[in-house]
Design an enzyme around this catalytic site. Structure first.
Site, PDB file in Angstrom:
ATOM      1  N   ALA A 174     -44.878 -45.727 -40.178  1.00 53.02           N
ATOM      2  CA  ALA A 174     -45.575 -46.997 -40.198  1.00 53.02           C
ATOM      3  C   ALA A 174     -45.027 -48.058 -40.994  1.00 53.02           C
ATOM      4  O   ALA A 174     -45.715 -49.045 -41.082  1.00 53.02           O
ATOM      5  CB  ALA A 174     -47.055 -46.722 -40.561  1.00 53.02           C
ATOM      6  N   SER A 175     -44.056 -47.928 -41.652  1.00 57.01           N
ATOM      7  CA  SER A 175     -43.542 -48.586 -42.987  1.00 57.01           C
ATOM      8  C   SER A 175     -42.915 -49.939 -42.153  1.00 57.01           C
ATOM      9  O   SER A 175     -42.824 -50.932 -42.763  1.00 57.01           O
ATOM     10  CB  SER A 175     -42.777 -47.971 -43.766  1.00 57.01           C
ATOM     11  OG  SER A 175     -41.653 -47.520 -43.198  1.00 57.01           O
TER      12      SER A 175
ATOM     13  N   LYS B 282     -36.042 -37.054 -27.443  1.00 57.97           N
ATOM     14  CA  LYS B 282     -36.842 -37.999 -26.684  1.00 57.97           C
ATOM     15  C   LYS B 282     -37.154 -37.196 -25.350  1.00 57.97           C
ATOM     16  O   LYS B 282     -38.537 -37.367 -24.956  1.00 57.97           O
ATOM     17  CB  LYS B 282     -36.424 -39.408 -26.386  1.00 57.97           C
ATOM     18  CG  LYS B 282     -36.084 -39.995 -27.808  1.00 57.97           C
ATOM     19  CD  LYS B 282     -37.348 -40.167 -28.536  1.00 57.97           C
ATOM     20  CE  LYS B 282     -37.266 -41.034 -29.856  1.00 57.97           C
ATOM     21  NZ  LYS B 282     -38.558 -41.513 -30.445  1.00 57.97           N
TER      22      LYS B 282
ATOM     23  N   ALA C  93     -31.947 -35.816 -26.065  1.00 58.88           N
ATOM     24  CA  ALA C  93     -32.689 -34.527 -26.045  1.00 58.88           C
ATOM     25  C   ALA C  93     -33.677 -34.488 -26.951  1.00 58.88           C
ATOM     26  O   ALA C  93     -34.969 -33.953 -26.237  1.00 58.88           O
ATOM     27  CB  ALA C  93     -31.490 -33.446 -26.645  1.00 58.88           C
TER      28      ALA C  93
ATOM     29  N   ILE D 263     -36.195 -52.864 -27.817  1.00 56.15           N
ATOM     30  CA  ILE D 263     -37.254 -53.304 -28.365  1.00 56.15           C
ATOM     31  C   ILE D 263     -36.820 -53.842 -29.891  1.00 56.15           C
ATOM     32  O   ILE D 263     -35.994 -53.551 -30.466  1.00 56.15           O
ATOM     33  CB  ILE D 263     -38.551 -52.697 -28.740  1.00 56.15           C
ATOM     34  CG1 ILE D 263     -39.068 -51.998 -27.788  1.00 56.15           C
ATOM     35  CG2 ILE D 263     -39.703 -53.273 -29.787  1.00 56.15           C
ATOM     36  CD1 ILE D 263     -39.841 -52.653 -26.633  1.00 56.15           C
TER      37      ILE D 263
ATOM     38  N   SER E 212     -38.490 -42.475 -25.688  1.00 56.28           N
ATOM     39  CA  SER E 212     -37.521 -43.651 -25.086  1.00 56.28           C
ATOM     40  C   SER E 212     -37.139 -43.428 -23.747  1.00 56.28           C
ATOM     41  O   SER E 212     -37.004 -42.446 -23.274  1.00 56.28           O
ATOM     42  CB  SER E 212     -36.465 -43.486 -26.315  1.00 56.28           C
ATOM     43  OG  SER E 212     -35.482 -44.392 -25.810  1.00 56.28           O
TER      44      SER E 212
ATOM     45  N   ASN F  15     -44.944 -41.728 -33.961  1.00 56.41           N
ATOM     46  CA  ASN F  15     -43.664 -42.871 -33.850  1.00 56.41           C
ATOM     47  C   ASN F  15     -42.670 -42.676 -34.689  1.00 56.41           C
ATOM     48  O   ASN F  15     -41.704 -43.329 -34.350  1.00 56.41           O
ATOM     49  CB  ASN F  15     -44.562 -44.150 -34.134  1.00 56.41           C
ATOM     50  CG  ASN F  15     -43.511 -45.222 -34.409  1.00 56.41           C
ATOM     51  OD1 ASN F  15     -43.007 -45.943 -33.536  1.00 56.41           O
ATOM     52  ND2 ASN F  15     -43.509 -45.850 -35.664  1.00 56.41           N
TER      53      ASN F  15
ATOM     54  N   TYR G 243     -30.425 -37.941 -29.822  1.00 58.89           N
ATOM     55  CA  TYR G 243     -31.498 -38.527 -29.702  1.00 58.89           C
ATOM     56  C   TYR G 243     -32.164 -38.311 -28.273  1.00 58.89           C
ATOM     57  O   TYR G 243     -33.396 -38.298 -27.997  1.00 58.89           O
ATOM     58  CB  TYR G 243     -31.033 -40.191 -29.900  1.00 58.89           C
ATOM     59  CG  TYR G 243     -32.214 -41.234 -29.867  1.00 58.89           C
ATOM     60  CD1 TYR G 243     -33.150 -41.249 -31.091  1.00 58.89           C
ATOM     61  CD2 TYR G 243     -32.456 -42.016 -28.636  1.00 58.89           C
ATOM     62  CE1 TYR G 243     -33.979 -42.139 -30.700  1.00 58.89           C
ATOM     63  CE2 TYR G 243     -33.361 -42.776 -28.796  1.00 58.89           C
ATOM     64  CZ  TYR G 243     -34.127 -43.066 -29.675  1.00 58.89           C
ATOM     65  OH  TYR G 243     -35.242 -43.971 -29.906  1.00 58.89           O
TER      66      TYR G 243
ATOM     67  N   VAL H 172     -42.207 -36.130 -41.793  1.00 59.03           N
ATOM     68  CA  VAL H 172     -42.941 -35.402 -40.460  1.00 59.03           C
ATOM     69  C   VAL H 172     -42.161 -33.973 -40.063  1.00 59.03           C
ATOM     70  O   VAL H 172     -42.868 -33.334 -39.467  1.00 59.03           O
ATOM     71  CB  VAL H 172     -42.943 -36.349 -39.320  1.00 59.03           C
ATOM     72  CG1 VAL H 172     -43.978 -37.744 -39.506  1.00 59.03           C
ATOM     73  CG2 VAL H 172     -41.630 -36.854 -38.907  1.00 59.03           C
TER      74      VAL H 172
HETATM   75  P1  NDP Z   1     -37.448 -48.229 -37.581  1.00 61.31           P
HETATM   76  O1  NDP Z   1     -36.238 -47.417 -37.697  1.00 61.31           O
HETATM   77  O2  NDP Z   1     -37.576 -49.541 -37.624  1.00 61.31           O
HETATM   78  O3  NDP Z   1     -38.536 -47.524 -38.157  1.00 61.31           O
HETATM   79  C1  NDP Z   1     -38.753 -46.007 -38.453  1.00 61.31           C
HETATM   80  C2  NDP Z   1     -39.908 -45.621 -38.888  1.00 61.31           C
HETATM   81  O4  NDP Z   1     -39.991 -44.221 -39.231  1.00 61.31           O
HETATM   82  C3  NDP Z   1     -39.948 -45.960 -40.367  1.00 61.31           C
HETATM   83  O5  NDP Z   1     -41.247 -46.392 -40.867  1.00 61.31           O
HETATM   84  C4  NDP Z   1     -39.322 -44.961 -41.257  1.00 61.31           C
HETATM   85  O6  NDP Z   1     -39.842 -44.748 -42.480  1.00 61.31           O
HETATM   86  C5  NDP Z   1     -40.007 -43.754 -40.337  1.00 61.31           C
HETATM   87  N1  NDP Z   1     -39.325 -42.513 -40.449  1.00 61.31           N
HETATM   88  C6  NDP Z   1     -38.116 -42.073 -40.345  1.00 61.31           C
HETATM   89  N2  NDP Z   1     -37.810 -40.746 -40.566  1.00 61.31           N
HETATM   90  C7  NDP Z   1     -39.433 -40.276 -41.123  1.00 61.31           C
HETATM   91  C8  NDP Z   1     -39.683 -38.841 -41.239  1.00 61.31           C
HETATM   92  N3  NDP Z   1     -38.958 -37.905 -41.524  1.00 61.31           N
HETATM   93  N4  NDP Z   1     -40.604 -38.653 -41.758  1.00 61.31           N
HETATM   94  C9  NDP Z   1     -41.785 -39.729 -41.665  1.00 61.31           C
HETATM   95  N5  NDP Z   1     -41.318 -41.066 -41.472  1.00 61.31           N
HETATM   96  C10 NDP Z   1     -40.127 -41.235 -41.136  1.00 61.31           C
HETATM   97  O7  NDP Z   1     -37.762 -47.845 -36.143  1.00 61.31           O
HETATM   98  P2  NDP Z   1     -38.275 -48.425 -34.736  1.00 61.31           P
HETATM   99  O8  NDP Z   1     -39.653 -48.915 -35.037  1.00 61.31           O
HETATM  100  O9  NDP Z   1     -37.394 -49.169 -33.954  1.00 61.31           O
HETATM  101  O10 NDP Z   1     -38.695 -47.259 -33.865  1.00 61.31           O
HETATM  102  C11 NDP Z   1     -40.034 -46.440 -33.697  1.00 61.31           C
HETATM  103  C12 NDP Z   1     -39.864 -45.531 -32.569  1.00 61.31           C
HETATM  104  O11 NDP Z   1     -39.749 -46.054 -31.416  1.00 61.31           O
HETATM  105  C13 NDP Z   1     -39.134 -44.449 -32.992  1.00 61.31           C
HETATM  106  O12 NDP Z   1     -39.402 -43.152 -32.960  1.00 61.31           O
HETATM  107  C14 NDP Z   1     -37.788 -44.672 -31.838  1.00 61.31           C
HETATM  108  O13 NDP Z   1     -37.286 -43.776 -31.622  1.00 61.31           O
HETATM  109  C15 NDP Z   1     -38.475 -45.398 -30.973  1.00 61.31           C
HETATM  110  N6  NDP Z   1     -38.070 -46.273 -29.844  1.00 61.31           N
HETATM  111  C16 NDP Z   1     -37.482 -47.505 -30.334  1.00 61.31           C
HETATM  112  C17 NDP Z   1     -36.855 -48.294 -29.674  1.00 61.31           C
HETATM  113  C18 NDP Z   1     -36.373 -49.909 -30.252  1.00 61.31           C
HETATM  114  O14 NDP Z   1     -35.640 -50.369 -29.301  1.00 61.31           O
HETATM  115  N7  NDP Z   1     -36.894 -50.081 -31.266  1.00 61.31           N
HETATM  116  C19 NDP Z   1     -36.776 -48.051 -28.143  1.00 61.31           C
HETATM  117  C20 NDP Z   1     -37.102 -46.814 -27.825  1.00 61.31           C
HETATM  118  C21 NDP Z   1     -37.839 -46.008 -28.591  1.00 61.31           C
HETATM  119  P3  NDP Z   1     -38.843 -44.058 -43.757  1.00 61.31           P
HETATM  120  O15 NDP Z   1     -37.586 -44.273 -43.536  1.00 61.31           O
HETATM  121  O16 NDP Z   1     -39.333 -44.799 -45.092  1.00 61.31           O
HETATM  122  O17 NDP Z   1     -39.454 -42.762 -43.545  1.00 61.31           O
END
Ligand code: NDP
Length: 248
Positions: free
Chosen positions: A15-16, A160, A158, A189, A143, A91, A156, A65
């Site tokens: 959510a960050s 998704k 696999a 996105i 995805s 997410n 990635y 997570v």
């Molecule tokens: P970002 O990289 O902008 O954000 C990822 C988020 O996940 C951050 O809040 C990060 O915070 C958190 N995160 C990462 N690893 C962990 C962990 N081990 N435990 C808890 N939190 C974690 O990604 P997006 O917003 O672009 O993507 C969000 C989702 O959408 C992902 O699952 C991505 O695969 C999917 N997606 C995105 C697309 C795009 O075009 N952007 C396209 C298709 C799918 P922190 O690092 O502080 O933990």
């Protein structure tokens, strides 16, 4: 559409920033109880203070997570604070791209552990409460790469694709208790994840997208709101693509 999330508790992983942050803002506007999860607590606290004027029931939780144990403890504390867990949005996701020949075992493991096992952990942890409540909504962010595969993204893709099978199985297991489980498969996105792409690569993708542009985080959030609401009560086990037509 008329959405009502008053007194509903919505848990959002990752959510960050990016998509997860925008989802949190949308639910805050609808006065839900919100649980923000990521590994970096400072980023979450920052968002929490931004959202305080919209929703006064927000909890930030530092959590990786990929740890089932930590996820189970977190849900216990969420239920204690808010009394229910109504919506989970799995997410959180990462990429560690490379061609299979060069892909390190550790990069395979970490992407599967965060993206796929993280979703399993979330479902396992919240379903305990949702089963008792006999109601709940789980939304997993997959995805289009999980549908099509991609060069340099075997780990990635696999993870998704795994989410899609996990979603269908969970929908079958939890359906009789009125819990709907669905996945969303976004295309490209605009977030920090896609900001890493080279300008030339971005232009190549845009030329292939019928709607001729990358999606916005709010495009995904609007679909999440629908799937989390009572307007989607007869939809379960589905993967809904949101990609400007890229995969048609
Ligand atoms: P970002 O990289 O902008 O954000 C990822 C988020 O996940 C951050 O809040 C990060 O915070 C958190 N995160 C990462 N690893 C962990 C962990 N081990 N435990 C808890 N939190 C974690 O990604 P997006 O917003 O672009 O993507 C969000 C989702 O959408 C992902 O699952 C991505 O695969 C999917 N997606 C995105 C697309 C795009 O075009 N952007 C396209 C298709 C799918 P922190 O690092 O502080 O933990």
């Amino acid at each position: 559409m008329n959405y009502k999330f008053n007194n509903k508790t919505v848990v959002i992983t990752g959510a960050s920033r990016g998509i997860g942050k925008d989802i949190a803002i949308h639910f805050a506007n609808l006065n839900a109880n919100i649980v923000l999860i990521s590994r970096n607590i400072a980023d979450l606290k920052n968002l929490e203070s931004q959202l305080k004027s919209k929703s006064n029931k927000i909890k930030s939780l530092q959590l990786d997570v990929s740890s089932l144990d930590d996820f189970m403890k977190a849900t216990k504390s969420i239920e204690k604070k808010f009394g229910s867990i109504d919506v989970l949005i799995n997410n959180a996701g990462i990429t560690k791209d490379n061609l299979i020949l060069r892909l390190k075992e550790s990069d395979w493991d970490s992407v599967i552990n965060v993206n796929l096992k993280g979703c399993f952990n979330g479902i396992k942890a919240v379903s305990k409460y949702m089963l008792k409540q006999k109601t709940g909504k789980i939304i997993n962010i997959s995805s289009i790469i999980g549908l099509s595969g991609n060069i340099g993204q075997a780990n990635y893709a696999a993870s998704k694709a795994g989410i899609i099978g996990l979603t269908k199985s969970a929908a079958k297991e939890l359906g009789s208790r009125n819990i709907q489980v669905n996945a969303i498969a976004p295309g490209y996105i605009e977030t920090e994840m896609t900001d890493q792409l080279k300008a030339e690569t971005k232009t190549n993708f845009i030329n292939k997208i019928p709607l001729n542009k990358f999606g916005k985080v709010s495009d995904v959030s609007n679909l999440v709101l629908f799937l989390a609401s009572n307007n989607s009560n007869y939809i379960t086990g589905q993967t809904i693509t949101i990609d400007g037509g890229l995969t048609i």
